[in-house]
Scaffold this active site. Sequence first.
Site, short mmCIF file in Angstrom:
data_model
loop_
_atom_site.label_atom_id
_atom_site.label_comp_id
_atom_site.label_asym_id
_atom_site.label_seq_id
_atom_site.Cartn_x
_atom_site.Cartn_y
_atom_site.Cartn_z
N GLN A 100 7.01 -6.41 5.79
CA GLN A 100 6.66 -7.75 6.27
C GLN A 100 7.85 -8.67 6.12
O GLN A 100 8.63 -8.53 5.19
CB GLN A 100 5.44 -8.28 5.53
N GLU A 140 15.74 0.67 3.86
CA GLU A 140 16.15 1.78 2.98
C GLU A 140 14.87 2.37 2.39
O GLU A 140 14.22 1.73 1.56
CB GLU A 140 17.07 1.27 1.87
N SER A 182 0.84 -1.22 0.00
CA SER A 182 0.00 0.00 0.00
C SER A 182 0.87 1.26 0.00
O SER A 182 0.51 2.27 -0.59
CB SER A 182 -0.93 -0.01 1.21
N LEU A 183 2.03 1.20 0.66
CA LEU A 183 2.94 2.36 0.65
C LEU A 183 3.72 2.41 -0.66
O LEU A 183 3.96 3.48 -1.22
CB LEU A 183 3.92 2.27 1.84
#
Lengths: 210, 346
Positions: free
Chosen positions: A159, A140, A115-116
């Site tokens: 995750q 990073e 989602s990001l």
Amino acid sequence: MILSCDQIADRLEKKGPADQFIVIAPQPELKVLREKPSASVDLRLGTWFLAARTSSATHFDVFEQNIPEHKFVRQGYAPLGKPFIIHPHEFVLAATLEWISMPKGLSGYVTGKSSLGRRGLVIETSPGVHPLFAGCIALELANVGEIPITVVPGMPICQLFFHTVLGNPPATPAGGFSCRRQPVLGAIKLGPLVEKLRQRNALGEPPKDK
Amino acid sequence: MLDSQITADTSTDDANNFCRFSMDAIAEYAAVLGLIARSSEPVGAIDLHWPLKQLTKKALGGGARLVISSDWNYSPVTLMPSDLLARRDVVLVGMPVAEANNVLLTPLAGHELGHNMWQKHSVDPQVTTLIKAAHEEALKDPRWDKLNSEFWDVPEHAFNMALYQAQELFCDMVGLLIFRESYLHAFRYYLATDREINRAEHYPPMYNRVKILCECAKKRRIAIPDEFIESFEEQAEPGEVVQLIDEISNRCAADIYDLAQKLVDKLKLDDGSPEEVDKILECFKQLVPACGVQSLQDIINAAWRFELEVGSKTLFGEVEGQRETSLVSELAFKTCEVFQIEQELK
């Protein structure tokens, strides 16, 4: 073989093969983990950051690694629950809030939350987590989008997948980044080939053509 | 006074007083601003702030504020708050910058907390009574007759300095009672090399402090580190006036301990448990921070035991020097953060 969420929860509860026991601190809620329809555990963003400096150094030279880290990066801190803004095309080193202790029978890999990622935040570029690693995993973060993105320490950011190690598991941990709770640049290893060629150049020896 | 306002009706005297109070307040706050502005190593301060603030709130009440800084200008480790700041429950902890990221020095902040407790819980008048009695008793000794007769201001000076010394002893005892064994370890680590070339008369002599700490530790059944007293050097005998001051404060040590113990017990500041320390230590030995921790004191005591029993070097000799000295801080500071997260989620 990739561990299911149920198996990850078992290993956190010290069930199953002893060489696969995992420690995650703070520990995720096991009931929630077991009910998760996937094969990974979510990790959250930590509070410490390293952001690139734009003025102190002209470039980063892998041959000149004696320059102190603070010439290239500055350390930042955002308290839990407070925003940290990553501007377009900015690169920031962060770490997971969770401290991971990998057993010798498992290794893992980290991927960013999709989602990001869809909003332009690339989260992990060196995702391998070796057996016997202990510490917070460095992340990073790069905003490759066109608008600033706010991240918040404590929010799920990536995750971690676990898979079993076949054959003889290692007896000692790999790499020099273990047992750190904050991100660091660390040293770059040039490898035996480059080191040898460099040494030869320094001595003025001709290259071995034949 | 600072809360009042100057209006057209304010008299010149009141306005002058207001300005004087304002200037005093600015001068006192400027010292704190300087302490914060000069802070050079924020890492330890940030990690330590939450758990130490919980302890501070228990000691001084919910409105207490805590400032931790690291400063080249202040050494030894702590900075005594001004009256104005102490009245507002502001606790100042100044870590020496070279050790600011060293979790093992945390117990010395307990001493600083003692200064605020001294003010907040009106320990001052109780100890003043003790010092007054000890002062009168000491002056009966013919050894001081000459001092008494030749220097008219010596008795008063001795009384004032003995009261300062008593406050320092009280703060040592508070640090010991809160942080237990780890206070003794940190005290030795940081102060054992102090030669006291220029002895400050408002501080008790180091050797006395150490002996008194040991006596208090025995009373509380706190284990004294091996060769603890021997780590400190006995100083040359001071001048007669300082001898008198030392004697007065020394006479009150046992009673000051009783006051400190009662206060620490009443405020429930000593909430550590040896079993919890063992559990945390086991986690540290497996190179993981501990979960389910109940108090900062347990974390710090486990950190000291890890340092003494395992030692960072044993585990990480092959990794660069910086890592060798800070493994215990990494584990302990991370445990502080886990402690915070678990408490926030409750």
